[in-house]
Write a protein that holds these residues in place. Structure first.
Motif, PDB file in Angstrom:
ATOM      1  N   LEU A   4       0.884  -1.059  -0.018  1.00 37.53           N
ATOM      2  CA  LEU A   4      -0.026  -0.174  -0.009  1.00 37.53           C
ATOM      3  C   LEU A   4       0.698   1.188  -0.063  1.00 37.53           C
ATOM      4  CD1 LEU A   4      -2.643  -1.064   2.648  1.00 37.53           C
ATOM      5  CD2 LEU A   4      -3.125  -1.063   0.127  1.00 37.53           C
ATOM      6  N   PRO A   5       0.380   2.270  -0.667  1.00 36.82           N
ATOM      7  CA  PRO A   5       1.346   3.378  -0.770  1.00 36.82           C
ATOM      8  C   PRO A   5       1.812   4.339   0.450  1.00 36.82           C
ATOM      9  CG  PRO A   5      -0.820   4.026  -1.526  1.00 36.82           C
ATOM     10  CD  PRO A   5      -0.735   2.532  -1.389  1.00 36.82           C
ATOM     11  N   GLY A   6       0.810   4.265   1.439  1.00 37.95           N
ATOM     12  CA  GLY A   6       1.123   5.168   2.634  1.00 37.95           C
ATOM     13  C   GLY A   6       1.090   6.431   2.536  1.00 37.95           C
ATOM     14  N   ILE A   7       1.606   7.324   3.620  1.00 35.68           N
ATOM     15  CA  ILE A   7       1.446   8.713   3.488  1.00 35.68           C
ATOM     16  C   ILE A   7       2.850   9.344   4.001  1.00 35.68           C
ATOM     17  CG2 ILE A   7       0.347  10.889   4.493  1.00 35.68           C
ATOM     18  CD1 ILE A   7      -2.066   8.978   4.647  1.00 35.68           C
ATOM     19  N   ALA A   8       3.667   9.941   3.507  1.00 34.46           N
ATOM     20  CA  ALA A   8       4.630  10.389   3.785  1.00 34.46           C
ATOM     21  C   ALA A   8       4.577  11.405   5.188  1.00 34.46           C
ATOM     22  CB  ALA A   8       5.310  11.261   2.839  1.00 34.46           C
ATOM     23  N   LEU A   9       5.661  11.227   6.038  1.00 36.37           N
ATOM     24  CA  LEU A   9       5.379  11.999   7.517  1.00 36.37           C
ATOM     25  C   LEU A   9       4.913  13.457   7.349  1.00 36.37           C
ATOM     26  CD1 LEU A   9       5.527  11.731  10.675  1.00 36.37           C
ATOM     27  CD2 LEU A   9       7.904  11.676  10.577  1.00 36.37           C
ATOM     28  N   ALA A  10       5.793  13.967   6.375  1.00 39.37           N
ATOM     29  CA  ALA A  10       5.475  15.539   6.285  1.00 39.37           C
ATOM     30  C   ALA A  10       4.100  15.648   5.794  1.00 39.37           C
ATOM     31  CB  ALA A  10       6.533  16.199   5.165  1.00 39.37           C
ATOM     32  N   ASP A  11       3.691  14.903   4.988  1.00 34.22           N
ATOM     33  CA  ASP A  11       2.254  15.320   4.565  1.00 34.22           C
ATOM     34  C   ASP A  11       1.382  14.762   5.604  1.00 34.22           C
ATOM     35  OD1 ASP A  11       3.158  15.818   1.742  1.00 34.22           O
ATOM     36  OD2 ASP A  11       3.024  13.776   1.087  1.00 34.22           O
ATOM     37  N   TRP A  12       1.476  13.715   6.380  1.00 35.62           N
ATOM     38  CA  TRP A  12       0.926  13.499   7.302  1.00 35.62           C
ATOM     39  C   TRP A  12       0.670  14.566   8.397  1.00 35.62           C
ATOM     40  CZ3 TRP A  12      -2.744   9.731   8.887  1.00 35.62           C
ATOM     41  CH2 TRP A  12      -2.913   9.558  10.479  1.00 35.62           C
ATOM     42  N   ARG A  13       1.725  15.166   8.821  1.00 32.24           N
ATOM     43  CA  ARG A  13       1.647  16.091   9.820  1.00 32.24           C
ATOM     44  C   ARG A  13       1.063  17.303   9.210  1.00 32.24           C
ATOM     45  NH1 ARG A  13       8.009  15.294  12.049  1.00 32.24           N
ATOM     46  NH2 ARG A  13       7.136  14.851  14.358  1.00 32.24           N
ATOM     47  N   ALA A  14       1.175  17.471   8.104  1.00 32.31           N
ATOM     48  CA  ALA A  14       0.500  18.649   7.511  1.00 32.31           C
ATOM     49  C   ALA A  14      -1.052  18.605   7.533  1.00 32.31           C
ATOM     50  CB  ALA A  14       0.857  19.113   5.998  1.00 32.31           C
ATOM     51  N   GLY A  15      -1.499  17.448   7.643  1.00 35.40           N
ATOM     52  CA  GLY A  15      -2.956  17.285   7.731  1.00 35.40           C
ATOM     53  C   GLY A  15      -3.654  17.031   9.077  1.00 35.40           C
ATOM     54  N   GLY A  16      -2.650  17.419  10.069  1.00 36.93           N
ATOM     55  CA  GLY A  16      -3.180  17.358  11.489  1.00 36.93           C
ATOM     56  C   GLY A  16      -3.707  18.605  11.963  1.00 36.93           C
ATOM     57  N   GLN A  17      -4.558  18.460  13.176  1.00 37.26           N
ATOM     58  CA  GLN A  17      -5.104  19.738  13.938  1.00 37.26           C
ATOM     59  C   GLN A  17      -4.840  19.499  15.398  1.00 37.26           C
ATOM     60  OE1 GLN A  17      -9.081  20.609  12.216  1.00 37.26           O
ATOM     61  NE2 GLN A  17      -9.148  18.521  11.445  1.00 37.26           N
ATOM     62  N   ASP A  18      -5.113  20.558  16.156  1.00 34.22           N
ATOM     63  CA  ASP A  18      -5.017  20.568  17.462  1.00 34.22           C
ATOM     64  C   ASP A  18      -6.342  20.743  18.272  1.00 34.22           C
ATOM     65  OD1 ASP A  18      -2.230  20.232  17.463  1.00 34.22           O
ATOM     66  OD2 ASP A  18      -1.838  22.312  16.858  1.00 34.22           O
ATOM     67  N   PHE A  19      -6.465  20.158  19.518  1.00 36.94           N
ATOM     68  CA  PHE A  19      -7.459  20.503  20.448  1.00 36.94           C
ATOM     69  C   PHE A  19      -6.706  20.392  21.734  1.00 36.94           C
ATOM     70  CE2 PHE A  19      -7.530  15.861  21.002  1.00 36.94           C
ATOM     71  CZ  PHE A  19      -7.869  15.482  22.387  1.00 36.94           C
ATOM     72  N   GLU A  20      -7.323  21.059  22.685  1.00 35.90           N
ATOM     73  CA  GLU A  20      -6.730  21.185  23.972  1.00 35.90           C
ATOM     74  C   GLU A  20      -7.514  20.069  24.917  1.00 35.90           C
ATOM     75  OE1 GLU A  20      -7.257  24.365  27.476  1.00 35.90           O
ATOM     76  OE2 GLU A  20      -5.737  25.036  25.846  1.00 35.90           O
ATOM     77  N   PHE A  21      -6.599  19.723  25.589  1.00 38.24           N
ATOM     78  CA  PHE A  21      -7.096  18.564  26.781  1.00 38.24           C
ATOM     79  C   PHE A  21      -6.264  18.744  28.158  1.00 38.24           C
ATOM     80  CE2 PHE A  21      -6.246  14.840  29.252  1.00 38.24           C
ATOM     81  CZ  PHE A  21      -7.580  14.269  29.217  1.00 38.24           C
ATOM     82  N   ARG A  22      -7.185  19.481  28.984  1.00 37.77           N
ATOM     83  CA  ARG A  22      -6.592  19.624  30.158  1.00 37.77           C
ATOM     84  C   ARG A  22      -5.332  20.592  30.191  1.00 37.77           C
ATOM     85  NH1 ARG A  22      -7.561  13.657  32.717  1.00 37.77           N
ATOM     86  NH2 ARG A  22      -9.949  13.716  32.702  1.00 37.77           N
ATOM     87  N   GLY A  23      -5.356  21.668  29.373  1.00 35.64           N
ATOM     88  CA  GLY A  23      -4.232  22.519  29.169  1.00 35.64           C
ATOM     89  C   GLY A  23      -3.036  22.232  28.489  1.00 35.64           C
TER      90      GLY A  23
END
Length: 303
Positions: A4-23
């Motif tokens: 399977l082709p997979g996703i390069a780490l740089a591309d993976w990281r570019a697709g991430g988002q953030d949420f806050e958990f207990r600060g």
């Protein structure tokens, strides 16, 4: 290697988002149709959600995928002096689902440390604190008596843990992964670089001796988690790399002893990381499991 082709780490990281958990800022990823059945993917120790990158796109074609780097892992916060806990990591998963507005039944696919988090979620399902639709485990320490930790894990748990964690390096990682991956499915140098990049981010080795405390925590929770697995009501499957010295064929045999009508798949020649060693097989057996559930649900609906 993977098929399977997979996703390069740089591309993976570019697709991430953030949420806050207990600060703390936690990194998460989603994919797939918003109206599809939610599938929560829970990674293992000491890596991160990028572990799922080979199966991510194929699964997203059918399901609403949700995954985060848990507290202390990958691109999420790694607070020093924190009392990391599997129970808190289950709280992380529930907080992420709440953040995304996911209220209905959730399917779970978990690996390694993530198996223990999934076991806690399964116990909470029976306590009516979350709704699980199914749970599939990959290699992990489901039963403390069959968990065979490697030397690095024992050292991290010892009084020398803080020192050994700081000495943990890409070389240490490569040596340990060589032992737990199958002989024909060893990680490439690039994969090792990427795994190490995620572990080393934000000085991750400095908290490894705190993260490793999941091993005694598993023993404390064993009976509660085992009862949840034995109770039924949530379809379970174990997909297990048989050559894994930590939780391979010996753990699968114990699973068959303890779990009624155990649904298991043994991947011959595969080690501790089936989703990166043999992702096409993991995908095949996961989709077959889900198709069986869907066929059963259709039969029930028309009965």
């Amino acid at each position: 290697m993977s098929g399977l082709p997979g996703i390069a780490l740089a591309d993976w990281r570019a697709g991430g988002q953030d949420f806050e958990f207990r600060g703390h800022a936690l990194r998460y990823w989603t994919a797939g149709p918003d109206d599809a059945a939610p599938l929560l993917l829970i990674h293992g120790f000491p890596t991160a959600s990028w572990d799922w990158h080979y199966v991510w796109a194929p699964l997203a074609a059918q399901y609403r995928l949700i995954a985060c780097d848990m507290l202390g892992f990958g691109d999420s916060a790694k607070p020093r002096g924190h009392a990391y806990s599997l129970l808190e990591q289950a709280d992380v998963q529930q907080a992420l689902l709440a953040h995304l507005g996911v209220a209905g039944p959730v399917h779970v696919l978990a690996h390694d440390y993530g198996d223990s988090v999934a076991q806690e979620l399964l116990a909470r399902h029976h306590e009516q604190r979350i709704q699980l639709a199914s749970c599939v485990f990959l290699n992990g320490g489901l039963f403390p008596e069959t968990h065979h930790p490697v030397l690095v894990q024992k050292l991290l748990l010892s009084p020398l843990g803080p020192l050994f964690g700081k000495l943990f390096s890409r070389r240490t990682l490569a040596a340990n992964f060589a032992k737990v991956f199958g002989p024909q499915t060893q990680p490439s140098e690039q994969e090792l670089d990427d795994f190490w990049n995620l572990i080393a981010h934000n000085d991750g080795p400095a908290v490894m001796h705190r993260l490793i405390r999941y091993m005694p925590e598993r023993r404390v929770q064993r009976e509660r988690w085992l009862a949840a697995m034995q109770r039924g009501g949530v379809p379970l499957r174990l997909i297990d790399g048989a050559l894994d010295p930590i939780s391979g064929a010996h753990m699968l045999a114990r699973y068959r002893e303890l779990i009624p009508a155990a649904d298991t798949v043994s991947l011959e020649g595969i080690g501790h990381y089936p989703q990166t060693e043999a992702p096409a097989l993991v995908l095949q057996h996961y989709l077959a499991f889900r198709q069986t559930l869907e066929a059963r649900d259709e039969t029930t609906a028309t009965a």
